[in-house]
Structures are given as C-alpha cells and as structure tokens.
Design a protein around this motif. Sequence first.
Motif, PDB file in Angstrom:
ATOM      1  N   LYS A 154      31.236  50.892  35.928  1.00 52.88           N
ATOM      2  CA  LYS A 154      30.720  49.976  36.864  1.00 52.88           C
ATOM      3  C   LYS A 154      29.975  48.673  36.417  1.00 52.88           C
ATOM      4  O   LYS A 154      30.418  47.531  36.759  1.00 52.88           O
ATOM      5  CB  LYS A 154      29.675  50.670  37.586  1.00 52.88           C
ATOM      6  N   ASP A 155      29.285  48.836  35.082  1.00 54.82           N
ATOM      7  CA  ASP A 155      28.734  47.759  34.528  1.00 54.82           C
ATOM      8  C   ASP A 155      29.704  46.980  33.733  1.00 54.82           C
ATOM      9  O   ASP A 155      29.327  45.683  33.738  1.00 54.82           O
ATOM     10  CB  ASP A 155      27.580  48.454  33.403  1.00 54.82           C
ATOM     11  N   ALA A 156      30.679  47.487  33.341  1.00 53.48           N
ATOM     12  CA  ALA A 156      31.736  46.586  32.432  1.00 53.48           C
ATOM     13  C   ALA A 156      32.699  45.860  33.613  1.00 53.48           C
ATOM     14  O   ALA A 156      32.815  44.603  33.438  1.00 53.48           O
ATOM     15  CB  ALA A 156      32.756  47.486  31.886  1.00 53.48           C
ATOM     16  N   LEU A 157      32.756  46.211  34.688  1.00 53.51           N
ATOM     17  CA  LEU A 157      33.595  45.408  35.952  1.00 53.51           C
ATOM     18  C   LEU A 157      32.520  44.383  36.328  1.00 53.51           C
ATOM     19  O   LEU A 157      32.905  43.303  36.883  1.00 53.51           O
ATOM     20  CB  LEU A 157      33.791  46.309  37.124  1.00 53.51           C
ATOM     21  N   ALA A 158      31.249  44.563  36.415  1.00 56.47           N
ATOM     22  CA  ALA A 158      30.353  43.614  36.899  1.00 56.47           C
ATOM     23  C   ALA A 158      29.848  42.603  35.837  1.00 56.47           C
ATOM     24  O   ALA A 158      29.147  41.513  36.113  1.00 56.47           O
ATOM     25  CB  ALA A 158      28.966  44.169  37.231  1.00 56.47           C
ATOM     26  N   ASN A 159      30.607  42.529  34.696  1.00 58.05           N
ATOM     27  CA  ASN A 159      30.444  41.383  33.679  1.00 58.05           C
ATOM     28  C   ASN A 159      30.967  40.294  34.010  1.00 58.05           C
ATOM     29  O   ASN A 159      32.092  40.360  34.391  1.00 58.05           O
ATOM     30  CB  ASN A 159      30.783  41.967  32.541  1.00 58.05           C
ATOM     31  N   MET A 169      36.150  36.895  35.304  1.00 61.62           N
ATOM     32  CA  MET A 169      36.918  35.697  34.999  1.00 61.62           C
ATOM     33  C   MET A 169      38.162  36.092  34.727  1.00 61.62           C
ATOM     34  O   MET A 169      39.300  35.356  34.882  1.00 61.62           O
ATOM     35  CB  MET A 169      36.276  34.832  33.922  1.00 61.62           C
ATOM     36  N   MET A 170      38.569  37.223  33.693  1.00 63.14           N
ATOM     37  CA  MET A 170      39.729  37.699  33.174  1.00 63.14           C
ATOM     38  C   MET A 170      40.643  38.419  34.500  1.00 63.14           C
ATOM     39  O   MET A 170      41.799  38.243  34.238  1.00 63.14           O
ATOM     40  CB  MET A 170      39.542  38.629  32.022  1.00 63.14           C
ATOM     41  N   VAL A 171      39.871  39.399  35.080  1.00 64.97           N
ATOM     42  CA  VAL A 171      40.380  40.157  36.153  1.00 64.97           C
ATOM     43  C   VAL A 171      40.791  39.484  37.300  1.00 64.97           C
ATOM     44  O   VAL A 171      42.048  39.532  37.968  1.00 64.97           O
ATOM     45  CB  VAL A 171      39.794  41.318  36.553  1.00 64.97           C
ATOM     46  N   LEU A 172      40.008  38.307  37.909  1.00 65.13           N
ATOM     47  CA  LEU A 172      40.539  37.691  39.390  1.00 65.13           C
ATOM     48  C   LEU A 172      41.679  36.867  39.159  1.00 65.13           C
ATOM     49  O   LEU A 172      42.552  36.871  40.037  1.00 65.13           O
ATOM     50  CB  LEU A 172      39.247  36.875  39.572  1.00 65.13           C
ATOM     51  N   PRO A 173      42.048  36.038  37.995  1.00 61.59           N
ATOM     52  CA  PRO A 173      43.303  35.231  37.893  1.00 61.59           C
ATOM     53  C   PRO A 173      44.409  36.548  37.667  1.00 61.59           C
ATOM     54  O   PRO A 173      45.473  36.010  38.534  1.00 61.59           O
ATOM     55  CB  PRO A 173      43.274  34.536  36.467  1.00 61.59           C
ATOM     56  N   LEU A 174      44.377  37.556  37.440  1.00 61.42           N
ATOM     57  CA  LEU A 174      45.549  38.274  37.531  1.00 61.42           C
ATOM     58  C   LEU A 174      45.570  38.903  38.747  1.00 61.42           C
ATOM     59  O   LEU A 174      46.753  39.137  39.219  1.00 61.42           O
ATOM     60  CB  LEU A 174      45.241  39.457  36.599  1.00 61.42           C
ATOM     61  N   ILE A 175      44.636  39.368  39.545  1.00 66.18           N
ATOM     62  CA  ILE A 175      44.696  39.892  40.700  1.00 66.18           C
ATOM     63  C   ILE A 175      45.234  38.568  41.780  1.00 66.18           C
ATOM     64  O   ILE A 175      46.346  38.880  42.679  1.00 66.18           O
ATOM     65  CB  ILE A 175      43.229  39.992  41.570  1.00 66.18           C
ATOM     66  N   LEU A 176      44.795  37.378  41.677  1.00 62.76           N
ATOM     67  CA  LEU A 176      45.390  36.242  42.325  1.00 62.76           C
ATOM     68  C   LEU A 176      46.881  36.270  42.125  1.00 62.76           C
ATOM     69  O   LEU A 176      47.844  35.970  43.005  1.00 62.76           O
ATOM     70  CB  LEU A 176      44.966  34.950  42.063  1.00 62.76           C
ATOM     71  N   LEU A 177      47.423  36.447  40.711  1.00 63.65           N
ATOM     72  CA  LEU A 177      48.823  36.174  40.527  1.00 63.65           C
ATOM     73  C   LEU A 177      49.601  37.337  41.316  1.00 63.65           C
ATOM     74  O   LEU A 177      50.995  37.075  41.528  1.00 63.65           O
ATOM     75  CB  LEU A 177      49.329  36.144  39.016  1.00 63.65           C
ATOM     76  N   VAL A 178      49.101  38.478  41.312  1.00 60.01           N
ATOM     77  CA  VAL A 178      49.703  39.530  41.846  1.00 60.01           C
ATOM     78  C   VAL A 178      49.626  39.306  43.420  1.00 60.01           C
ATOM     79  O   VAL A 178      50.549  39.792  44.114  1.00 60.01           O
ATOM     80  CB  VAL A 178      48.998  40.997  41.530  1.00 60.01           C
TER      81      VAL A 178
END
Length: 226
Positions: A142-147, A152-161
Amino acid sequence: MLAVLVLVFQAVSCGLAETDAGAESLFKIEGKIVIQGAKIEEWSHQTRILVNGGEFVGFVRSDGMFTVSNVPPGSHLVEVSSPNYMFEMARVEISSKSKGKMRARKVDNVQPSKVDAIPYPLRLKTKGRAEYFEKREEWRLKDALANPMMLMMVLPLILLVVLPRLTSNLDQENKETMTQMQSMFNQRPSDMFDMSAWLQRIFSGGSSKRSSASKSSKKAITSKRK
C-alpha cells in the motif's frame, strides 16, 4: 513513694493510648492485579505496588492480591511497577472523618479534575506489554502504491490500456473528436502557435514602419532645404 508509682503508671498508660490512637489512624489499601493470558508465577515476583511514587510499597501474593499497610488518611496515587506490563493507575481517597472510608477513581492525566469512580477493593488491569523500543517499519504494498513516483509510472500505463478500449466503444463523432484532440497533443512544437514569435513580429513590424516613416520625413526635409 506510692504517689510516684501512680504518676509513672499514668504516664505509661497515656503513652500506650497515644500509640494505639496513632495505630488506629493508619489504614490498608487492598486490591487485585489481573493479567489475561499470563501465569501469575511469571510476573508476580517482579511486580510491586507503589503508593505515592514509592512512599509505601506492597507486594503481590500468589493469587494476585496485594495489600499496602500503614497508609494514613488522604488522597493517594496507586500504580503498579512491572518490567513487562503496563497497568492502569488509580487514586484512593481515605477519609479520616468517616472511619477510614475509601473511594477509588481512575487517573486521567489529561483532565485531572475528572472523577471516574471505580469499585474498591481495587482491580487493576493491564493495558498491554511494555514497549521500550520503537517497532521497525515494514514494507507494505500500500505504501509503495501511494508513492508519487509510482503513480507517475503506473497511470500512463493504465491510460494506454484503458483508452483504446474506451475509444472502441465510442460513436463515430466521438471518435473524430478524440482523434482531433490526439492530433493536437501530438503536434510538433514547430507546428504549434508560438506566442513569443508573434509578439516579436508585431513589435518589430511596428518599429520598422516607424523607422521607414522617419527616414522619408528626413528625405523630405533635406529636399526642401536644397
């Protein structure tokens, strides 16, 4: 001689009466300690009952009961001293006017004037084990995902998918608007409108017009003089 003996007897009897009266003015504070999930033999020999910070000391018996003797009337703070557990504190008030009547209440350091009565004899419960060191922080997902960097790294990937799936379900008009917006965002910097160049062109054009007008006026003046 007889008179002397009578006086000595009276003095001794008065002293005994005073000692008896002084002994009668002392009382006992009694109670029991409760620790769930632990055997009494493991902690009773290390536990002490302190009254007024150690002015009077009591010991714990094998059944968890304790007695602190020779306590005078007044308000007394009762706490349990244990190296492994933390206990609630209590305040016992012994009345000298009503033959040693005792009242007990909880100790609230935040609101000292607050009265929260508890039954007497005391029944002191543990608040948990004594912690002398701060626990080391553990790694949690949970702490790692809240970083913020991870976001910034995960959101663009989610948008691409997700975006291609969303566009596949859109109407033709909505697809066209989406493609126009994507083309606007995908434009090169040279193709986009440059505000600074536009302002520079305006001001430089105005200055060139002014310079040409000044030059023509100077030529007219020199021709007239000739």
